[in-house]
Design an enzyme around this catalytic site. Structure first.
Site, PDB file in Angstrom:
ATOM      1  N   ARG A   1       0.845  -1.195   0.000  1.00 29.76           N
ATOM      2  CA  ARG A   1       0.000   0.000   0.000  1.00 29.76           C
ATOM      3  C   ARG A   1       0.882   1.248   0.000  1.00 29.76           C
ATOM      4  O   ARG A   1       1.949   1.263   0.648  1.00 29.76           O
ATOM      5  CB  ARG A   1      -0.893   0.042   1.245  1.00 29.76           C
ATOM      6  CG  ARG A   1      -2.070  -0.891   1.197  1.00 29.76           C
ATOM      7  CD  ARG A   1      -3.130  -0.454   0.166  1.00 29.76           C
ATOM      8  NE  ARG A   1      -4.275  -1.345   0.182  1.00 29.76           N
ATOM      9  CZ  ARG A   1      -4.446  -2.386  -0.648  1.00 29.76           C
ATOM     10  NH1 ARG A   1      -3.554  -2.656  -1.573  1.00 29.76           N
ATOM     11  NH2 ARG A   1      -5.532  -3.126  -0.561  1.00 29.76           N
TER      12      ARG A   1
ATOM     13  N   HIS B   1      -0.670   0.303  -9.659  1.00 28.36           N
ATOM     14  CA  HIS B   1      -1.462  -0.558  -8.769  1.00 28.36           C
ATOM     15  C   HIS B   1      -2.100  -1.722  -9.549  1.00 28.36           C
ATOM     16  O   HIS B   1      -3.325  -1.829  -9.661  1.00 28.36           O
ATOM     17  CB  HIS B   1      -2.539   0.245  -8.023  1.00 28.36           C
ATOM     18  CG  HIS B   1      -3.017  -0.474  -6.788  1.00 28.36           C
ATOM     19  ND1 HIS B   1      -3.448   0.185  -5.654  1.00 28.36           N
ATOM     20  CD2 HIS B   1      -3.141  -1.801  -6.490  1.00 28.36           C
ATOM     21  CE1 HIS B   1      -3.812  -0.701  -4.739  1.00 28.36           C
ATOM     22  NE2 HIS B   1      -3.631  -1.907  -5.237  1.00 28.36           N
TER      23      HIS B   1
HETATM   24  P1  NAP Z   1      -2.023 -11.623   4.984  1.00 29.09           P
HETATM   25  O1  NAP Z   1      -2.195 -13.024   4.520  1.00 29.09           O
HETATM   26  O2  NAP Z   1      -2.953 -11.104   6.013  1.00 29.09           O
HETATM   27  O3  NAP Z   1      -0.510 -11.493   5.503  1.00 29.09           O
HETATM   28  C1  NAP Z   1      -0.068 -10.361   6.177  1.00 29.09           C
HETATM   29  C2  NAP Z   1       1.312 -10.636   6.726  1.00 29.09           C
HETATM   30  O4  NAP Z   1       1.798  -9.425   7.335  1.00 29.09           O
HETATM   31  C3  NAP Z   1       1.319 -11.710   7.808  1.00 29.09           C
HETATM   32  O5  NAP Z   1       2.478 -12.496   7.685  1.00 29.09           O
HETATM   33  C4  NAP Z   1       1.364 -10.895   9.102  1.00 29.09           C
HETATM   34  O6  NAP Z   1       1.996 -11.552  10.189  1.00 29.09           O
HETATM   35  C5  NAP Z   1       2.217  -9.722   8.661  1.00 29.09           C
HETATM   36  N1  NAP Z   1       1.992  -8.545   9.522  1.00 29.09           N
HETATM   37  C6  NAP Z   1       0.867  -7.836   9.698  1.00 29.09           C
HETATM   38  N2  NAP Z   1       1.054  -6.838  10.581  1.00 29.09           N
HETATM   39  C7  NAP Z   1       2.335  -6.935  10.984  1.00 29.09           C
HETATM   40  C8  NAP Z   1       3.132  -6.231  11.909  1.00 29.09           C
HETATM   41  N3  NAP Z   1       2.637  -5.184  12.597  1.00 29.09           N
HETATM   42  N4  NAP Z   1       4.404  -6.618  12.099  1.00 29.09           N
HETATM   43  C9  NAP Z   1       4.914  -7.678  11.428  1.00 29.09           C
HETATM   44  N5  NAP Z   1       4.206  -8.396  10.525  1.00 29.09           N
HETATM   45  C10 NAP Z   1       2.936  -8.030  10.317  1.00 29.09           C
HETATM   46  O7  NAP Z   1      -2.113 -10.607   3.762  1.00 29.09           O
HETATM   47  P2  NAP Z   1      -1.847 -10.925   2.217  1.00 29.09           P
HETATM   48  O8  NAP Z   1      -3.020 -11.618   1.618  1.00 29.09           O
HETATM   49  O9  NAP Z   1      -0.521 -11.564   2.094  1.00 29.09           O
HETATM   50  O10 NAP Z   1      -1.813  -9.432   1.614  1.00 29.09           O
HETATM   51  C11 NAP Z   1      -0.878  -8.471   2.060  1.00 29.09           C
HETATM   52  C12 NAP Z   1      -1.206  -7.100   1.487  1.00 29.09           C
HETATM   53  O11 NAP Z   1      -0.847  -7.035   0.107  1.00 29.09           O
HETATM   54  C13 NAP Z   1      -2.675  -6.711   1.470  1.00 29.09           C
HETATM   55  O12 NAP Z   1      -3.099  -6.261   2.751  1.00 29.09           O
HETATM   56  C14 NAP Z   1      -2.707  -5.600   0.437  1.00 29.09           C
HETATM   57  O13 NAP Z   1      -2.529  -4.344   1.064  1.00 29.09           O
HETATM   58  C15 NAP Z   1      -1.523  -5.910  -0.465  1.00 29.09           C
HETATM   59  N6  NAP Z   1      -1.938  -6.255  -1.838  1.00 29.09           N
HETATM   60  C16 NAP Z   1      -1.556  -5.449  -2.865  1.00 29.09           C
HETATM   61  C17 NAP Z   1      -1.911  -5.788  -4.150  1.00 29.09           C
HETATM   62  C18 NAP Z   1      -1.464  -4.962  -5.310  1.00 29.09           C
HETATM   63  O14 NAP Z   1      -1.941  -5.180  -6.436  1.00 29.09           O
HETATM   64  N7  NAP Z   1      -0.544  -4.041  -5.139  1.00 29.09           N
HETATM   65  C19 NAP Z   1      -2.676  -6.938  -4.411  1.00 29.09           C
HETATM   66  C20 NAP Z   1      -3.059  -7.731  -3.331  1.00 29.09           C
HETATM   67  C21 NAP Z   1      -2.686  -7.384  -2.037  1.00 29.09           C
HETATM   68  P3  NAP Z   1       1.361 -12.905  10.805  1.00 29.09           P
HETATM   69  O15 NAP Z   1       1.483 -13.957   9.732  1.00 29.09           O
HETATM   70  O16 NAP Z   1       2.231 -13.206  11.965  1.00 29.09           O
HETATM   71  O17 NAP Z   1      -0.062 -12.569  11.135  1.00 29.09           O
HETATM   72  C1  GLV Z   2      -5.191  -4.937  -4.039  1.00 32.72           C
HETATM   73  O1  GLV Z   2      -4.591  -3.945  -3.822  1.00 32.72           O
HETATM   74  C2  GLV Z   2      -5.674  -5.837  -3.035  1.00 32.72           C
HETATM   75  O2  GLV Z   2      -5.666  -5.489  -1.841  1.00 32.72           O
HETATM   76  O3  GLV Z   2      -6.069  -6.956  -3.406  1.00 32.72           O
END
Ligand code: NAP
Ligand code: GLV
Length: 313
Positions: free
Chosen positions: A228, A276
């Site tokens: 983000r 994005h």
């Molecule tokens: P997720 O499965 O919820 O994983 C989040 C990870 O971050 C987990 O490993 C979590 O730790 C860690 N985390 C959260 N808060 C933390 C903190 N304060 N300190 C240390 N580690 C922390 O999320 P995801 O599905 O992988 O997605 C991640 C992010 O990618 C989304 O929230 C979104 O903003 C972004 N995204 C961007 C795009 C794009 O097109 N640019 C597309 C999709 C997603 P734990 O495992 O220990 O809980």
């Molecule tokens: C895209 O930014 C997502 O959060 O899936």
């Protein structure tokens, strides 16, 4: 499900593709596209949303679940009137995960192999070969080892990089050194040449990519932010690049989107910009999961991939 209605609110997702996905999977659910300017008390069983206007969800009556159109939910939780009593589900989908891993592998390789230098040399008509560091001497660190971070780490393994990840809780993934919690962040950064941000945006992670973080990275490090825009202090990155401490960056997300035309990020010679699009939600595949969640809720259960509102992700 007869008589149920679904409200679709998104300034950017294609409503026709979503309507067609829901019509084929759940033809009895009425599908309405809205800009979010709903009158208070409008009935809707389901809301499928990306960046809904503040207050829109609270104005809907009878909601059984709110589905984020993305993996991240910061775009919904920013609403001061977000109705916290209603389950919120996020996207976890194999095509989204695969898309993000493709993006991460592409840009880790680009920084490791000096692609921007090649492009600059080509633009200048300059034949100037250089040796890339060995992959087994290149340290990649992933902030966030969740659905996306873990898959990206697994797909980077065959290249032989030295891999690590940082998360709240300790992970046990072969070949990926695990750092957990704030106390271990500095050590994680100190061993990272290519930093990939795949964290959710929460109060704890906002602004985490800042000058103090960059100072802890080794000289010549690169950063890839596919999470983000709120994670990055953009002026701090530009300073670290201009001072020469950092070698390059890839940015997919920005403080303001679309990235304003006068942003110094656009022309910066050390930054690769994508709009994005690192990983886009696939309507056909994701609608299947949403319809499955609806069935679970009708049966008295909880949706798949429900967000823990206390954690914020
Ligand atoms: P997720 O499965 O919820 O994983 C989040 C990870 O971050 C987990 O490993 C979590 O730790 C860690 N985390 C959260 N808060 C933390 C903190 N304060 N300190 C240390 N580690 C922390 O999320 P995801 O599905 O992988 O997605 C991640 C992010 O990618 C989304 O929230 C979104 O903003 C972004 N995204 C961007 C795009 C794009 O097109 N640019 C597309 C999709 C997603 P734990 O495992 O220990 O809980
Ligand atoms: C895209 O930014 C997502 O959060 O899936």
């Amino acid at each position: 499900m007869s008589g149920e209605t679904l409200v679709f609110i998104s300034p950017s997702d294609p409503p026709k593709a979503w309507e067609s996905a829901f019509r084929s999977l759940a033809p009895d659910i009425g599908f309405t596209v809205s800009r979010g300017d709903v009158t208070p008390g409008t009935r809707a069983d389901w809301a499928v949303v990306w960046k809904p206007p503040a207050g829109a969800l609270a104005r809907l009556a009878g909601l059984k679940c709110i589905f984020s159109l993305g993996a991240g939910v910061d775009h919904v939780l920013v609403d001061p009137d977000f109705p916290t009593g209603i389950p919120l589900a996020r996207v976890v989908d194999p095509y989204l995960t695969a898309g993000m891993s493709e993006y991460v592998v592409l840009h880790v390789l680009a920084h490791h192999r000096g692609l921007m230098r090649n492009l600059a040399d080509q633009a200048a008509g300059r034949w100037a070969p250089f040796a890339a560091k060995r992959a087994d001497e290149t340290r990649v660190g992933i902030l966030g080892l969740g659905e996306l971070g873990l898959d990206a780490a697994r797909k980077l393994k065959p290249f032989g990089y030295r891999l690590a990840g940082w998360s709240q809780t300790r992970k046990d993934e072969p070949g990926v050194e695990s750092f957990a919690g704030t106390d271990e962040l500095a050590a994680f950064l100190a061993r990272t040449d290519i930093l990939v941000c795949l964290l959710p945006l929460t109060p704890a992670t906002r602004g985490i990519l800042n000058s103090a973080t960059f100072a802890l990275l080794p000289e010549g490090a690169a950063v890839i932010n596919a999470a983000r825009g709120g994670h990055l202090i953009e002026s701090d990155l530009i300073a670290a690049l201009d001072e020469g401490h950092m070698a390059g960056a890839t940015l997919d997300v920005f403080q303001i989107e679309p990235l304003p035309g006068d942003s110094p990020i656009w022309p910066h010679p050390k930054i690769m910009v994508t709009p994005h699009m690192a990983a886009l939600t696939d309507p056909r595949s994701t609608a299947i999961t949403m319809v499955e969640s609806m069935a679970r809720i009708r049966a008295g259960g909880r949706p798949l991939y429900e967000v823990d509102l206390r954690r914020g992700y």
